[in-house]
Design a protein around this motif. Structure first.
Motif, PDB file in Angstrom:
ATOM      1  N   GLN A  95       3.836  19.309   8.598  1.00 47.58           N
ATOM      2  CA  GLN A  95       4.292  18.017   8.290  1.00 47.58           C
ATOM      3  C   GLN A  95       3.297  17.116   7.370  1.00 47.58           C
ATOM      4  O   GLN A  95       1.866  17.335   7.425  1.00 47.58           O
ATOM      5  N   SER A  96       3.566  16.329   6.380  1.00 46.43           N
ATOM      6  CA  SER A  96       2.713  15.495   5.659  1.00 46.43           C
ATOM      7  C   SER A  96       3.673  14.286   5.347  1.00 46.43           C
ATOM      8  O   SER A  96       4.956  14.339   5.029  1.00 46.43           O
ATOM      9  N   TYR A  97       2.885  13.080   5.380  1.00 48.96           N
ATOM     10  CA  TYR A  97       3.386  11.773   5.592  1.00 48.96           C
ATOM     11  C   TYR A  97       2.999  11.183   4.132  1.00 48.96           C
ATOM     12  O   TYR A  97       2.007  11.237   3.908  1.00 48.96           O
ATOM     13  N   THR A  98       3.871  10.290   3.931  1.00 48.76           N
ATOM     14  CA  THR A  98       3.729   9.101   2.818  1.00 48.76           C
ATOM     15  C   THR A  98       3.863   7.891   3.736  1.00 48.76           C
ATOM     16  O   THR A  98       4.935   7.637   4.236  1.00 48.76           O
ATOM     17  N   ARG A  99       2.737   7.021   3.723  1.00 50.21           N
ATOM     18  CA  ARG A  99       2.821   5.695   4.249  1.00 50.21           C
ATOM     19  C   ARG A  99       2.910   4.549   3.329  1.00 50.21           C
ATOM     20  O   ARG A  99       2.259   4.505   2.595  1.00 50.21           O
ATOM     21  N   TRP A 100       4.254   3.975   3.523  1.00 48.88           N
ATOM     22  CA  TRP A 100       4.628   2.571   2.711  1.00 48.88           C
ATOM     23  C   TRP A 100       4.222   1.416   3.489  1.00 48.88           C
ATOM     24  O   TRP A 100       4.346   1.364   4.762  1.00 48.88           O
ATOM     25  N   VAL A 101       3.469   0.475   3.049  1.00 53.64           N
ATOM     26  CA  VAL A 101       3.031  -0.872   3.623  1.00 53.64           C
ATOM     27  C   VAL A 101       3.563  -2.000   2.575  1.00 53.64           C
ATOM     28  O   VAL A 101       3.184  -1.708   1.230  1.00 53.64           O
ATOM     29  N   ILE A 102       4.234  -2.886   3.242  1.00 54.04           N
ATOM     30  CA  ILE A 102       4.619  -4.176   2.479  1.00 54.04           C
ATOM     31  C   ILE A 102       4.370  -5.381   3.305  1.00 54.04           C
ATOM     32  O   ILE A 102       4.392  -5.224   4.716  1.00 54.04           O
ATOM     33  N   GLY A 103       4.249  -6.163   2.942  1.00 53.26           N
ATOM     34  CA  GLY A 103       4.020  -7.522   3.912  1.00 53.26           C
ATOM     35  C   GLY A 103       3.664  -8.627   3.095  1.00 53.26           C
ATOM     36  O   GLY A 103       3.545  -8.814   1.734  1.00 53.26           O
ATOM     37  N   GLY A 104       3.588  -9.824   3.875  1.00 58.97           N
ATOM     38  CA  GLY A 104       3.274 -11.006   3.049  1.00 58.97           C
ATOM     39  C   GLY A 104       2.942 -12.320   4.005  1.00 58.97           C
ATOM     40  O   GLY A 104       3.350 -12.086   5.393  1.00 58.97           O
ATOM     41  N   ALA A 105       2.449 -13.241   3.592  1.00 56.28           N
ATOM     42  CA  ALA A 105       2.236 -14.604   4.494  1.00 56.28           C
ATOM     43  C   ALA A 105       2.296 -15.837   3.702  1.00 56.28           C
ATOM     44  O   ALA A 105       2.380 -15.848   2.634  1.00 56.28           O
ATOM     45  N   ALA A 106       2.585 -16.900   4.604  1.00 58.72           N
ATOM     46  CA  ALA A 106       2.512 -18.115   4.205  1.00 58.72           C
ATOM     47  C   ALA A 106       1.702 -19.120   5.174  1.00 58.72           C
ATOM     48  O   ALA A 106       1.785 -18.905   6.365  1.00 58.72           O
TER      49      ALA A 106
ATOM     50  N   GLY B 291       0.609  -1.226   0.030  1.00 59.88           N
ATOM     51  CA  GLY B 291       0.050  -0.092   0.088  1.00 59.88           C
ATOM     52  C   GLY B 291       0.736   1.288  -0.051  1.00 59.88           C
ATOM     53  O   GLY B 291       2.086   1.133   0.185  1.00 59.88           O
ATOM     54  N   LEU B 292       0.398   2.467  -0.357  1.00 64.36           N
ATOM     55  CA  LEU B 292       1.118   3.652  -0.472  1.00 64.36           C
ATOM     56  C   LEU B 292       0.019   4.868  -0.420  1.00 64.36           C
ATOM     57  O   LEU B 292      -1.011   4.917  -1.093  1.00 64.36           O
ATOM     58  N   TRP B 293       0.005   5.415   0.801  1.00 63.55           N
ATOM     59  CA  TRP B 293      -1.078   6.244   1.097  1.00 63.55           C
ATOM     60  C   TRP B 293      -0.562   7.582   1.675  1.00 63.55           C
ATOM     61  O   TRP B 293       0.457   7.799   2.202  1.00 63.55           O
ATOM     62  N   GLY B 294      -1.065   8.708   1.359  1.00 63.15           N
ATOM     63  CA  GLY B 294      -0.654  10.153   1.980  1.00 63.15           C
ATOM     64  C   GLY B 294      -1.616   9.976   3.401  1.00 63.15           C
ATOM     65  O   GLY B 294      -2.676   9.875   3.504  1.00 63.15           O
ATOM     66  N   ILE B 295      -0.828  10.464   4.438  1.00 62.85           N
ATOM     67  CA  ILE B 295      -1.695  10.556   5.803  1.00 62.85           C
ATOM     68  C   ILE B 295      -1.281  11.854   6.297  1.00 62.85           C
ATOM     69  O   ILE B 295       0.001  12.327   6.096  1.00 62.85           O
ATOM     70  N   GLU B 296      -1.912  12.146   7.367  1.00 63.45           N
ATOM     71  CA  GLU B 296      -1.612  13.372   8.154  1.00 63.45           C
ATOM     72  C   GLU B 296      -1.444  13.158   9.541  1.00 63.45           C
ATOM     73  O   GLU B 296      -1.992  12.465  10.010  1.00 63.45           O
ATOM     74  N   TYR B 297      -0.277  13.614  10.125  1.00 67.23           N
ATOM     75  CA  TYR B 297      -0.110  13.540  11.414  1.00 67.23           C
ATOM     76  C   TYR B 297      -0.055  14.877  12.155  1.00 67.23           C
ATOM     77  O   TYR B 297       0.487  16.001  11.368  1.00 67.23           O
ATOM     78  N   GLY B 298      -0.350  15.228  13.220  1.00 66.69           N
ATOM     79  CA  GLY B 298      -0.326  16.594  14.024  1.00 66.69           C
ATOM     80  C   GLY B 298       0.898  16.763  14.698  1.00 66.69           C
ATOM     81  O   GLY B 298       0.574  17.780  15.620  1.00 66.69           O
ATOM     82  N   ASP B 299       1.917  16.173  14.569  1.00 70.90           N
ATOM     83  CA  ASP B 299       3.122  16.208  15.404  1.00 70.90           C
ATOM     84  C   ASP B 299       3.673  17.910  15.488  1.00 70.90           C
ATOM     85  O   ASP B 299       4.170  18.163  16.440  1.00 70.90           O
ATOM     86  N   ALA B 300       3.862  18.261  14.324  1.00 73.29           N
ATOM     87  CA  ALA B 300       4.467  19.589  14.208  1.00 73.29           C
ATOM     88  C   ALA B 300       3.624  20.197  12.796  1.00 73.29           C
ATOM     89  O   ALA B 300       3.144  19.515  11.827  1.00 73.29           O
ATOM     90  N   PRO B 301       3.607  21.586  12.790  1.00 72.35           N
ATOM     91  CA  PRO B 301       2.855  22.276  11.598  1.00 72.35           C
ATOM     92  C   PRO B 301       3.699  21.905  10.575  1.00 72.35           C
ATOM     93  O   PRO B 301       5.277  21.937  10.428  1.00 72.35           O
TER      94      PRO B 301
END
Lengths: 231, 225
Positions: free
Chosen positions: A92-103, A80-90
């Motif tokens: 700021q803008s984040y990009t969230r990278w998600v990777i994973g897998g399973a067996a 996944g790849l998403w744009g997200i917002e955190y309010g830690d500091a004025p």
């Protein structure tokens, strides 16, 4: 017929595990051989961690694909790849990278009951696009042995499953200009998972489960699927 | 009887590929329907990128994505790549590196013993330098390929050689502390040539050579279910 050669695949799997981090946290019953699912999953993460943080809570979404590669083995990939917002500091803008897998592999089956071993990995990297560069990374391993049963309900296929889980989470905080991140690990590494999975009209599936480790954590997902069968 | 002609066509495609430039990603021969291929790829990308005006700079990246390819029909294969490496090294610097990508490849025609396919692949990458003196890079690429594929027996296995032209677009976005700016490729037309050797036990070796201003390569070791 190919089972004797699966150790080769296992070698690749182990090699990839060491060479690159890419494994997931979608847990659901095995698919039929050749069946495929593609869908969307959402996870609520909640762990008790040592002071001064005390508690780590966040949510993450991802897209996933599951493949019934053998009658007894299902593989999952997640990203996944998403744009997200955190309010830690004025600013700021984040990009969230998600990777994973399973067996997931079936260990035992008797009539409608089965026992499955599952190994999942999930990694989330929140990249701060601002000059603060206050990045955040979380990775988690889940290993479990799950007992489950299948039955029909109102003409639809339903699975219920439960079992103990080894849960290894690591939370890291990167501050600008510091090579070594602040690493936070929950003290407890054991939990239990209980879940359900349903297939509606053969082509739509959904799962929901609760993983309890310190606090209850819910994962839900919905997918389109193809039927299995064939060689 | 048509094989010499087919081989000549493949050789032409290869030649075109070598004299042009490209940056194609997870590509390879079409898979049979309902066949899954899971592997790991070593990839080197080396491109000349340019910030609007000014001299191009050569930009380089190594990564090791896990690759998945799946034959959704006899005539179409979807692909996916994922990687995350918190301990990558780029330009001798410690880097946290991620890549996420997906694509699809479909049959266009089957002249003689050959197959002609076309595919598109999108990927996004992130290089986070832990040294504050370096800029983080957010990378986006989209590649279109037209591939000729030819399969022949080699020993007890069937080898596939493939190649063709590509249109490859790459954007590297520099982030703080650098002045923000997008670097894009000057050249987008290129070529790729590769070979795939599936073994009877399910293992698949694949290598491809890409020419983008300078030679690049991809090596893939996979298992085909």
């Amino acid at each position: 017929m190919r089972k004797p050669h699966l150790f080769l695949f296992a070698v690749i799997l182990v090699a990839t595990a060491f060479a690159s981090a890419a494994r997931a946290q979608v847990i659901a019953p095995l698919l039929e051989k050749n069946a495929v699912e593609g869908g969307y999953a959402y996870k609520w993460f909640d762990r008790t961690v040592p002071a001064p943080v005390d508690r780590a809570e966040w949510e993450v979404a991802s897209l996933f694909a599951r493949f019934g590669v053998l009658d007894w083995l299902t593989l999952t990939a997640e990203g996944g790849l998403w744009g997200i917002e955190y309010g830690d500091a004025p600013g700021q803008s984040y990009t969230r990278w998600v990777i994973g897998g399973a067996a997931s592999a079936r260990l035992y089956r008797a009539k409608r009951w089965n026992v499955t071993a599952t190994l999942t990995y999930n990694e989330v990297y929140d990249h701060d696009n601002s000059p603060y560069r206050f990045d955040k990374r979380t990775r988690g391993w889940n290993v479990g042995v799950l007992a489950g049963t299948s039955f029909a309900f109102s003409g639809q296929h339903v699975d219920l499953w439960a079992g103990p889980m080894f849960v290894d989470d690591l939370i890291e905080r990167y501050a600008w200009g510091i090579d070594d991140p602040l690493a936070i690990e929950p003290e407890n590494s054991f939990g239990v998972a209980v879940g359900t999975y349903a297939v509606l009209f053969n082509y739509v599936s959904g799962f929901a489960y609760v993983l309890y480790a310190d606090e209850p954590q819910v994962r839900v997902g919905v997918a389109l699927r193809s039927r299995g069968g064939g060689e | 009887m048509r094989r010499p002609l087919v081989c000549a066509a493949v050789a032409m495609i290869v030649l075109v590929g070598l004299i042009a430039e490209t940056c194609a990603e997870v590509v390879g021969p079409l898979l049979p329907e309902r066949t899954l291929e899971v592997g790991i790829m070593q990839r080197k990308v080396r491109r000349a990128i340019d910030k609007e005006q000014g001299e191009p700079v050569v930009w380089e990246r190594f990564d090791y994505p896990i690759t998945l390819r799946y034959g959704i029909t006899p005539n179409a294969t979807v692909s996916m790549e994922l990687s995350g490496d918190p301990n990558a090294i780029v330009y001798d610097e410690d880097v946290i590196q991620y890549t996420v990508g997906a694509g699809i490849e479909a049959l266009v025609a089957s002249p003689g013993d050959c197959q002609i396919t076309t595919g598109i692949h999108y990927y996004r990458g992130l290089d986070v330098y832990r040294d504050p003196g370096y800029c983080d890079n957010d990378i986006q690429g989209i590649d279109w390929t037209l591939l000729g594929q030819y399969e022949f027996g080699i020993g007890r296995s069937q080898m596939v050689v493939w190649g063709g032209p590509t249109i490859s677009y790459l954007i590297v976005e520099a982030q703080a502390p650098c002045p923000e700016g997008k670097f894009v490729t000057d050249n987008v037309v290129g070529g790729i040539v590769g070979a795939t050797l599936p073994s009877r036990i399910g293992l698949v070796l694949q290598g491809s050579l890409v020419w983008v201003d300078e030679p690049e390569y991809r090596l893939n070791l996979a298992y085909r279910f």
